[in-house]
Design an enzyme around this catalytic site. Structure first.
Site, PDB file in Angstrom:
ATOM      1  N   ASP A  14      82.090 -27.490 -78.689  1.00 31.12           N
ATOM      2  CA  ASP A  14      83.249 -27.372 -77.802  1.00 31.12           C
ATOM      3  C   ASP A  14      83.612 -25.894 -77.735  1.00 31.12           C
ATOM      4  OD1 ASP A  14      85.563 -28.187 -76.272  1.00 31.12           O
ATOM      5  OD2 ASP A  14      86.757 -27.738 -78.047  1.00 31.12           O
ATOM      6  N   SER A  15      84.449 -25.544 -76.774  1.00 32.56           N
ATOM      7  CA  SER A  15      84.909 -24.161 -76.680  1.00 32.56           C
ATOM      8  C   SER A  15      85.781 -23.776 -77.876  1.00 32.56           C
ATOM      9  CB  SER A  15      85.711 -23.993 -75.392  1.00 32.56           C
ATOM     10  OG  SER A  15      86.762 -24.935 -75.362  1.00 32.56           O
ATOM     11  N   GLY A  47      87.960 -23.068 -69.832  1.00 36.31           N
ATOM     12  CA  GLY A  47      88.521 -23.702 -68.631  1.00 36.31           C
ATOM     13  C   GLY A  47      88.909 -22.750 -67.521  1.00 36.31           C
ATOM     14  N   CYS A  77      83.140 -30.577 -74.889  1.00 37.53           N
ATOM     15  CA  CYS A  77      84.021 -29.834 -73.978  1.00 37.53           C
ATOM     16  C   CYS A  77      83.851 -30.364 -72.546  1.00 37.53           C
ATOM     17  CB  CYS A  77      83.629 -28.362 -74.043  1.00 37.53           C
ATOM     18  SG  CYS A  77      84.545 -27.321 -72.913  1.00 37.53           S
ATOM     19  N   ASN A  78      84.962 -30.748 -71.926  1.00 38.60           N
ATOM     20  CA  ASN A  78      84.898 -31.270 -70.556  1.00 38.60           C
ATOM     21  C   ASN A  78      84.416 -30.195 -69.581  1.00 38.60           C
ATOM     22  OD1 ASN A  78      86.610 -34.103 -70.178  1.00 38.60           O
ATOM     23  ND2 ASN A  78      87.055 -32.986 -72.043  1.00 38.60           N
ATOM     24  N   GLU A 157      97.592 -26.676 -78.472  1.00 40.92           N
ATOM     25  CA  GLU A 157      97.208 -25.730 -79.537  1.00 40.92           C
ATOM     26  C   GLU A 157      98.415 -25.314 -80.370  1.00 40.92           C
ATOM     27  OE1 GLU A 157      94.289 -22.999 -79.544  1.00 40.92           O
ATOM     28  OE2 GLU A 157      92.900 -24.468 -78.686  1.00 40.92           O
ATOM     29  N   CYS A 193      90.122 -33.427 -70.436  1.00 38.06           N
ATOM     30  CA  CYS A 193      90.136 -32.188 -71.221  1.00 38.06           C
ATOM     31  C   CYS A 193      90.341 -32.573 -72.677  1.00 38.06           C
ATOM     32  CB  CYS A 193      91.272 -31.277 -70.752  1.00 38.06           C
ATOM     33  SG  CYS A 193      91.446 -29.784 -71.754  1.00 38.06           S
ATOM     34  N   THR A 194      89.623 -31.888 -73.558  1.00 41.08           N
ATOM     35  CA  THR A 194      89.720 -32.187 -74.990  1.00 41.08           C
ATOM     36  C   THR A 194      91.145 -32.057 -75.523  1.00 41.08           C
ATOM     37  OG1 THR A 194      89.201 -29.859 -75.347  1.00 41.08           O
ATOM     38  CG2 THR A 194      87.391 -31.438 -75.602  1.00 41.08           C
ATOM     39  N   HIS A 195      91.944 -31.198 -74.880  1.00 44.97           N
ATOM     40  CA  HIS A 195      93.273 -30.912 -75.412  1.00 44.97           C
ATOM     41  C   HIS A 195      94.348 -31.902 -74.971  1.00 44.97           C
ATOM     42  CE1 HIS A 195      91.427 -27.227 -76.621  1.00 44.97           C
ATOM     43  NE2 HIS A 195      92.557 -26.736 -77.088  1.00 44.97           N
TER      44      HIS A 195
HETATM   45  N1  DGL Z   1      87.532 -27.733 -74.299  1.00 44.53           N
HETATM   46  C1  DGL Z   1      88.062 -27.460 -72.987  1.00 44.53           C
HETATM   47  C2  DGL Z   1      87.833 -28.693 -72.090  1.00 44.53           C
HETATM   48  O1  DGL Z   1      87.729 -29.810 -72.550  1.00 44.53           O
HETATM   49  C3  DGL Z   1      89.534 -27.112 -73.027  1.00 44.53           C
HETATM   50  C4  DGL Z   1      89.833 -25.764 -73.614  1.00 44.53           C
HETATM   51  C5  DGL Z   1      89.180 -24.628 -72.850  1.00 44.53           C
HETATM   52  O2  DGL Z   1      89.614 -24.299 -71.736  1.00 44.53           O
HETATM   53  O3  DGL Z   1      88.217 -24.082 -73.377  1.00 44.53           O
HETATM   54  O4  DGL Z   1      87.749 -28.551 -70.905  1.00 44.53           O
END
Ligand code: DGL
Length: 275
Positions: A14-15, A47, A77-78, A157, A193-195
Protein backbone atom coordinates in the site's frame (compact mmCIF):
# COMPACT_ATOMS: atom_id res chain seq x y z
CA UNK A 1 4.52 -22.49 -9.05
CA UNK A 2 4.78 -25.84 -7.34
CA UNK A 3 3.18 -27.35 -4.28
CA UNK A 4 6.32 -26.61 -2.18
CA UNK A 5 5.65 -22.93 -2.78
CA UNK A 6 2.73 -23.10 -0.36
CA UNK A 7 5.03 -22.02 2.47
CA UNK A 8 6.04 -18.82 0.72
CA UNK A 9 4.62 -15.57 2.09
CA UNK A 10 1.88 -13.41 0.59
CA UNK A 11 3.07 -9.90 -0.30
CA UNK A 12 0.77 -6.97 0.40
CA UNK A 13 1.56 -3.39 -0.47
CA UNK A 14 0.00 0.00 0.00
CA UNK A 15 1.10 3.61 -0.23
CA UNK A 16 1.30 3.66 3.57
CA UNK A 17 -0.60 2.28 6.53
CA UNK A 18 -4.16 2.27 5.11
CA UNK A 19 -3.65 -1.15 3.51
CA UNK A 20 -3.37 -2.61 6.99
CA UNK A 21 -7.19 -2.81 6.90
CA UNK A 22 -6.76 -5.25 4.01
CA UNK A 23 -3.98 -7.11 5.84
CA UNK A 24 -6.29 -7.46 8.83
CA UNK A 25 -8.99 -9.07 6.66
CA UNK A 26 -6.41 -11.31 4.96
CA UNK A 27 -5.01 -12.51 8.27
CA UNK A 28 -8.44 -13.37 9.53
CA UNK A 29 -9.31 -15.33 6.34
CA UNK A 30 -5.86 -16.92 6.11
CA UNK A 31 -4.52 -17.37 9.66
CA UNK A 32 -1.86 -19.93 8.67
CA UNK A 33 -0.23 -17.75 5.99
CA UNK A 34 2.91 -15.66 6.39
CA UNK A 35 2.65 -12.07 5.13
CA UNK A 36 5.14 -9.39 4.11
CA UNK A 37 3.45 -5.98 4.17
CA UNK A 38 5.15 -3.02 2.51
CA UNK A 39 3.96 0.53 3.21
CA UNK A 40 5.53 3.12 0.92
CA UNK A 41 5.42 5.72 3.68
CA UNK A 42 8.14 7.84 2.05
CA UNK A 43 5.93 8.58 -0.95
CA UNK A 44 2.40 8.52 0.47
CA UNK A 45 -0.08 9.85 -0.67
CA UNK A 46 -0.51 8.13 -4.03
CA UNK A 47 -4.04 9.48 -4.38
CA UNK A 48 -2.98 12.93 -5.54
CA UNK A 49 -0.21 11.75 -7.91
CA UNK A 50 -0.38 11.04 -11.64
CA UNK A 51 -1.12 7.52 -12.92
CA UNK A 52 2.39 7.42 -14.37
CA UNK A 53 4.08 8.10 -11.02
CA UNK A 54 1.81 5.69 -9.12
CA UNK A 55 2.54 2.93 -11.66
CA UNK A 56 6.28 3.49 -11.28
CA UNK A 57 6.01 3.42 -7.47
CA UNK A 58 3.84 0.29 -7.55
CA UNK A 59 6.30 -1.58 -9.78
CA UNK A 60 9.16 -0.66 -7.44
CA UNK A 61 7.26 -1.69 -4.31
CA UNK A 62 6.25 -5.00 -5.89
CA UNK A 63 9.87 -5.69 -6.90
CA UNK A 64 10.94 -5.63 -3.24
CA UNK A 65 8.20 -8.13 -2.35
CA UNK A 66 8.94 -10.36 -5.35
CA UNK A 67 12.59 -10.47 -4.27
CA UNK A 68 11.39 -11.79 -0.91
CA UNK A 69 9.91 -14.84 -2.65
CA UNK A 70 6.18 -14.13 -2.38
CA UNK A 71 3.66 -16.56 -3.90
CA UNK A 72 0.91 -13.95 -4.29
CA UNK A 73 0.79 -10.17 -4.57
CA UNK A 74 -2.09 -8.21 -3.06
CA UNK A 75 -2.37 -4.55 -4.07
CA UNK A 76 -4.13 -3.15 -0.99
CA UNK A 77 -4.01 0.43 -2.24
CA UNK A 78 -7.11 1.43 -4.22
CA UNK A 79 -5.23 4.09 -6.19
CA UNK A 80 -2.50 1.63 -7.23
CA UNK A 81 -5.12 -1.06 -7.98
CA UNK A 82 -7.03 1.45 -10.11
CA UNK A 83 -4.11 2.57 -12.23
CA UNK A 84 -1.30 -0.01 -12.05
CA UNK A 85 -2.83 -3.49 -11.88
CA UNK A 86 -2.23 -4.39 -15.51
CA UNK A 87 1.37 -3.13 -15.42
CA UNK A 88 2.00 -5.22 -12.30
CA UNK A 89 0.50 -8.35 -13.85
CA UNK A 90 2.56 -7.89 -17.00
CA UNK A 91 5.80 -7.20 -15.13
CA UNK A 92 5.63 -10.11 -12.68
CA UNK A 93 3.75 -12.82 -14.61
CA UNK A 94 3.08 -15.66 -13.64
CA UNK A 95 2.82 -14.27 -10.09
CA UNK A 96 -0.90 -13.97 -9.19
CA UNK A 97 -1.85 -10.35 -8.53
CA UNK A 98 -5.10 -9.32 -6.81
CA UNK A 99 -6.19 -5.69 -6.40
CA UNK A 100 -9.03 -4.26 -4.34
CA UNK A 101 -11.09 -2.62 -7.11
CA UNK A 102 -12.56 -5.72 -8.76
CA UNK A 103 -13.65 -7.43 -5.48
CA UNK A 104 -15.15 -4.14 -4.22
CA UNK A 105 -17.06 -3.59 -7.47
CA UNK A 106 -18.34 -7.17 -7.44
CA UNK A 107 -19.56 -6.88 -3.83
CA UNK A 108 -21.29 -3.59 -4.57
CA UNK A 109 -23.14 -5.05 -7.56
CA UNK A 110 -24.18 -8.06 -5.49
CA UNK A 111 -25.47 -5.92 -2.61
CA UNK A 112 -27.24 -3.17 -4.54
CA UNK A 113 -30.94 -3.75 -5.06
CA UNK A 114 -31.66 -0.71 -7.25
CA UNK A 115 -28.42 -0.71 -9.28
CA UNK A 116 -27.86 2.92 -8.33
CA UNK A 117 -24.51 3.05 -6.58
CA UNK A 118 -21.94 5.55 -5.35
CA UNK A 119 -18.16 5.30 -5.19
CA UNK A 120 -15.82 7.43 -3.13
CA UNK A 121 -12.03 7.31 -3.22
CA UNK A 122 -8.95 9.41 -3.80
CA UNK A 123 -8.66 11.84 -6.68
CA UNK A 124 -6.51 9.37 -8.66
CA UNK A 125 -8.93 6.46 -8.16
CA UNK A 126 -12.04 8.40 -9.14
CA UNK A 127 -10.40 10.29 -12.02
CA UNK A 128 -9.13 7.05 -13.63
CA UNK A 129 -12.65 5.54 -13.64
CA UNK A 130 -11.50 2.00 -12.74
CA UNK A 131 -14.32 1.41 -10.23
CA UNK A 132 -16.89 2.74 -12.67
CA UNK A 133 -15.62 0.38 -15.40
CA UNK A 134 -15.46 -2.63 -13.05
CA UNK A 135 -19.01 -1.98 -11.77
CA UNK A 136 -20.32 -1.78 -15.35
CA UNK A 137 -18.64 -5.12 -16.16
CA UNK A 138 -20.67 -6.81 -13.41
CA UNK A 139 -23.80 -4.72 -13.94
CA UNK A 140 -23.97 -2.93 -17.28
CA UNK A 141 -27.14 -1.03 -16.37
CA UNK A 142 -25.71 0.39 -13.10
CA UNK A 143 -26.18 4.10 -12.43
CA UNK A 144 -23.00 5.32 -10.82
CA UNK A 145 -22.09 8.53 -9.05
CA UNK A 146 -18.51 9.01 -7.90
CA UNK A 147 -16.65 11.59 -5.88
CA UNK A 148 -13.11 12.02 -4.56
CA UNK A 149 -13.06 12.63 -0.78
CA UNK A 150 -9.46 13.68 -0.32
CA UNK A 151 -9.76 15.04 3.21
CA UNK A 152 -10.90 11.67 4.58
CA UNK A 153 -7.33 10.35 4.22
CA UNK A 154 -5.94 13.02 6.56
CA UNK A 155 -8.82 12.57 9.04
CA UNK A 156 -8.20 8.82 9.31
CA UNK A 157 -4.45 9.31 9.70
CA UNK A 158 -5.08 11.75 12.54
CA UNK A 159 -7.40 9.27 14.19
CA UNK A 160 -10.28 11.75 13.82
CA UNK A 161 -12.92 9.25 12.84
CA UNK A 162 -16.06 10.29 14.70
CA UNK A 163 -17.80 13.29 16.25
CA UNK A 164 -19.56 16.40 15.05
CA UNK A 165 -16.68 17.91 13.11
CA UNK A 166 -15.96 14.67 11.24
CA UNK A 167 -19.64 14.20 10.40
CA UNK A 168 -19.85 17.76 9.09
CA UNK A 169 -16.91 17.12 6.74
CA UNK A 170 -18.34 13.76 5.67
CA UNK A 171 -21.72 15.40 4.97
CA UNK A 172 -20.10 18.13 2.87
CA UNK A 173 -18.54 15.49 0.61
CA UNK A 174 -21.41 13.00 0.51
CA UNK A 175 -24.54 15.13 0.30
CA UNK A 176 -24.08 15.99 -3.40
CA UNK A 177 -23.84 12.31 -4.36
CA UNK A 178 -26.31 10.82 -1.91
CA UNK A 179 -28.96 13.31 -2.98
CA UNK A 180 -31.38 13.55 -0.04
CA UNK A 181 -34.64 11.64 -0.41
CA UNK A 182 -34.59 11.43 -4.21
CA UNK A 183 -35.80 8.14 -5.75
CA UNK A 184 -32.49 7.82 -7.61
CA UNK A 185 -30.57 7.90 -4.36
CA UNK A 186 -27.80 5.23 -4.33
CA UNK A 187 -28.44 2.23 -2.10
CA UNK A 188 -24.78 1.19 -1.97
CA UNK A 189 -21.65 3.20 -1.27
CA UNK A 190 -18.22 1.76 -2.09
CA UNK A 191 -15.47 2.87 0.28
CA UNK A 192 -12.89 2.91 -2.51
CA UNK A 193 -9.92 3.92 -0.39
CA UNK A 194 -7.94 2.13 2.31
CA UNK A 195 -8.44 5.07 4.66
CA UNK A 196 -12.24 5.16 4.61
CA UNK A 197 -13.23 2.06 6.65
CA UNK A 198 -12.15 3.69 9.97
CA UNK A 199 -14.64 6.49 9.14
CA UNK A 200 -17.49 4.00 8.60
CA UNK A 201 -19.52 5.09 11.65
CA UNK A 202 -19.48 8.76 10.61
CA UNK A 203 -20.22 7.83 6.97
CA UNK A 204 -23.08 5.56 8.05
CA UNK A 205 -24.63 8.24 10.22
CA UNK A 206 -24.55 10.76 7.33
CA UNK A 207 -25.64 8.27 4.64
CA UNK A 208 -28.48 6.78 6.68
CA UNK A 209 -29.74 3.24 7.06
CA UNK A 210 -30.84 2.87 3.42
CA UNK A 211 -27.27 2.92 2.13
CA UNK A 212 -25.09 -0.20 2.43
CA UNK A 213 -21.37 0.49 2.83
CA UNK A 214 -19.01 -1.74 0.87
CA UNK A 215 -15.52 -2.24 2.24
CA UNK A 216 -13.43 -4.10 -0.32
CA UNK A 217 -11.01 -5.48 2.31
CA UNK A 218 -13.23 -8.43 3.16
CA UNK A 219 -14.11 -9.36 -0.41
CA UNK A 220 -10.47 -9.02 -1.48
CA UNK A 221 -9.41 -11.42 1.27
CA UNK A 222 -12.00 -13.95 0.11
CA UNK A 223 -10.83 -13.55 -3.52
CA UNK A 224 -7.21 -14.18 -2.46
CA UNK A 225 -8.21 -17.24 -0.46
CA UNK A 226 -10.20 -18.69 -3.37
CA UNK A 227 -7.37 -18.03 -5.82
CA UNK A 228 -4.78 -19.74 -3.60
CA UNK A 229 -7.09 -22.69 -3.06
CA UNK A 230 -7.66 -23.17 -6.79
CA UNK A 231 -3.90 -22.93 -7.45
CA UNK A 232 -3.15 -25.47 -4.68
CA UNK A 233 -1.10 -22.84 -2.85
CA UNK A 234 -3.02 -22.56 0.43
CA UNK A 235 -0.86 -23.02 3.49
CA UNK A 236 -2.95 -24.94 5.99
CA UNK A 237 -2.00 -25.48 9.63
CA UNK A 238 0.21 -23.49 11.97
CA UNK A 239 0.08 -19.81 12.84
CA UNK A 240 1.26 -17.32 10.24
CA UNK A 241 3.67 -14.46 10.89
CA UNK A 242 3.74 -10.93 9.48
CA UNK A 243 6.84 -8.96 8.62
CA UNK A 244 6.43 -5.23 7.99
CA UNK A 245 8.48 -3.09 5.61
CA UNK A 246 8.25 0.70 5.45
CA UNK A 247 10.09 3.19 3.28
CA UNK A 248 10.14 5.90 5.96
CA UNK A 249 9.23 6.70 9.56
CA UNK A 250 8.97 3.48 11.57
CA UNK A 251 7.58 5.28 14.65
CA UNK A 252 4.75 6.87 12.65
CA UNK A 253 4.10 3.59 10.81
CA UNK A 254 3.53 1.89 14.18
CA UNK A 255 1.52 4.72 15.74
CA UNK A 256 -0.85 5.40 12.83
CA UNK A 257 -0.81 1.80 11.61
CA UNK A 258 -2.42 0.66 14.84
CA UNK A 259 -5.61 2.57 13.88
CA UNK A 260 -5.89 0.54 10.68
CA UNK A 261 -4.65 -2.85 11.84
CA UNK A 262 -6.66 -2.70 15.05
CA UNK A 263 -3.75 -3.92 17.16
CA UNK A 264 -0.37 -2.56 18.24
CA UNK A 265 2.62 -2.88 15.89
CA UNK A 266 5.94 -3.27 17.61
CA UNK A 267 8.81 -1.27 16.01
CA UNK A 268 11.05 -4.36 16.10
CA UNK A 269 8.79 -6.03 13.52
CA UNK A 270 9.20 -3.16 11.03
CA UNK A 271 12.16 -3.01 8.66
CA UNK A 272 13.14 0.17 6.82
CA UNK A 273 13.66 -0.42 3.09
CA UNK A 274 14.61 1.73 0.12
CA UNK A 275 12.88 1.13 -3.19
N1 DGL B 1 -3.92 3.92 -0.08
C1 DGL B 1 -4.58 4.97 -0.82
C2 DGL B 1 -5.82 4.38 -1.52
O1 DGL B 1 -6.39 3.40 -1.09
C3 DGL B 1 -4.99 6.12 0.07
C4 DGL B 1 -3.84 6.96 0.56
C5 DGL B 1 -3.05 7.59 -0.57
O2 DGL B 1 -3.53 8.53 -1.21
O3 DGL B 1 -1.94 7.12 -0.81
O4 DGL B 1 -6.24 4.90 -2.52
Amino acid sequence: MEKGDRKRPIGVFDSGVGGLTVLRALRSQLPAEDFVYLGDTARVPYGTKSAKSVTRYALQAARVLVDRGIKQLVVACNTASAVALEALEAAYRPLPVVGVVEPGAEACCRLSVTGHVAVIGTEGTIRGGAYQRAIRRFRPDARIVARPCSLFVALAEEGWVRGELVEAIVARYLEPILGGGSPTRPDCLVLGCTHFPPLSDAIRSVAGAGVTLVDSAETTAVAVKNGLEIAGLLNAGGEGKTHFLATDGIARFCRVGEIFLGEPISPETVELVDL
